[in-house]
Design a protein around this motif. Structure first.
Motif, PDB file in Angstrom:
ATOM      1  N   THR A  37       0.957  -1.323  -0.050  1.00  0.00           N
ATOM      2  CA  THR A  37      -0.119   0.111   0.065  1.00  0.00           C
ATOM      3  C   THR A  37       0.965   1.111   0.061  1.00  0.00           C
ATOM      4  OG1 THR A  37      -1.664  -1.185   1.206  1.00  0.00           O
ATOM      5  CG2 THR A  37      -1.923   0.957   1.405  1.00  0.00           C
ATOM      6  N   LYS A  41       1.189   3.985  -2.988  1.00  0.00           N
ATOM      7  CA  LYS A  41       1.085   5.476  -2.759  1.00  0.00           C
ATOM      8  C   LYS A  41       2.075   6.358  -3.296  1.00  0.00           C
ATOM      9  CE  LYS A  41       0.463   8.400   1.200  1.00  0.00           C
ATOM     10  NZ  LYS A  41       0.458   8.516   2.832  1.00  0.00           N
ATOM     11  N   ASP A 174       5.724   6.991   5.446  1.00  0.00           N
ATOM     12  CA  ASP A 174       4.319   6.388   5.404  1.00  0.00           C
ATOM     13  C   ASP A 174       4.172   5.098   6.217  1.00  0.00           C
ATOM     14  OD1 ASP A 174       3.793   8.598   3.957  1.00  0.00           O
ATOM     15  OD2 ASP A 174       4.236   7.257   2.053  1.00  0.00           O
TER      16      ASP A 174
END
Length: 235
Positions: A37, A41, A174
């Motif tokens: 993910t 991103k 992140d």
């Protein structure tokens, strides 16, 4: 891969074996999903994920118990191609099984150096699509709780903007990870870090570490590999 980078991988892998601690189990597929993910991103295209599980066993004391262990493991790797060879002061067996979207590899080594018997079982899986049967299969392969390493590899098709260090920093941010140690060259950077998202870690210079990010640029293509607690594949 140059000698400095290879030495860094070996050093971290050894430290991972002796220093890995797990407080609360987090499913490996959950980590893989979280890493994918974050990479997506950041605009990277996922190539594959990999999982490596390792266990030291005391089940083998001679050639007969080695063969007995292989007999049990062959039932779990039905249809695999097996290669058994004499290794220095012991034996080594490798099984490889290929599927349409993944590949399995099982390595069993037994050494009796200096009258001390050591057996290692390593199970490695690479693919593009997670199979729920993987964890159940590992439960049958290992008699104890193995140490598990997961990695995700991805690429940017176009030349990325800015320096590699900045991209690595963004990925770690992140992942809510704090950088611990960095190795940087002209077209390569790897950062070791710690995130509280995963309750497992190894120790480097008395600091916790459980994630590693490596980026390498060749021409207009940049490859990124994210591993936990360390990267176990070449990058």
């Amino acid at each position: 891969m140059n000698r400095l980078v290879h030495l860094f991988i070996v050093m971290l892998f050894v430290m991972g074996i002796v220093g890995y601690q797990q407080i609360k189990a987090i499913k490996p597929e959950e980590k893989i999903t979280q890493i994918q993910t974050v990479l997506e991103k950041n605009g990277a295209h996922i190539q594959e994920w990999s999982l490596l599980a390792k266990e030291e066993s005391d089940a083998v004391s001679d050639i007969h118990t080695f063969q007995k262990l292989l007999g049990r493991l062959k039932t779990q790797m039905d249809g695999a191609d097996w290669y058994v060879e004499n290794a220095e002061q012991g034996m080594k067996a490798t099984a490889i099984k290929k599927f349409s979207n993944r590949q399995e590899r099982l390595v069993v080594t037994w050494t009796n150096a200096h009258t001390t018997h050591k057996t290692f079982i390593i199970y490695e899986m690479k693919g593009k699509k997670w199979d729920e049967g993987i964890v159940a299969k590992m439960d049958k392969i290992f008699s104890q709780k193995p140490t598990i390493y997961t990695c995700v590899r991805a690429v940017w098709g176009d030349k990325i903007e800015g320096v590699l260090q900045n991209k690595a920093t963004k990925i770690l941010k992140d992942l809510e990870a704090k950088p611990i140690e960095t190795l940087q060259e002209r077209a390569f950077v790897t950062v070791s870090a710690y995130t509280g998202k995963w309750n497992d870690a190894l120790s480097i210079n008395k600091e916790k570490m459980n994630v590693q990010v490596a980026l390498r640029t060749v021409g207009d293509k940049t490859t990124v590999v994210v591993g936990t607690p360390i990267i176990t594949s070449e990058y």
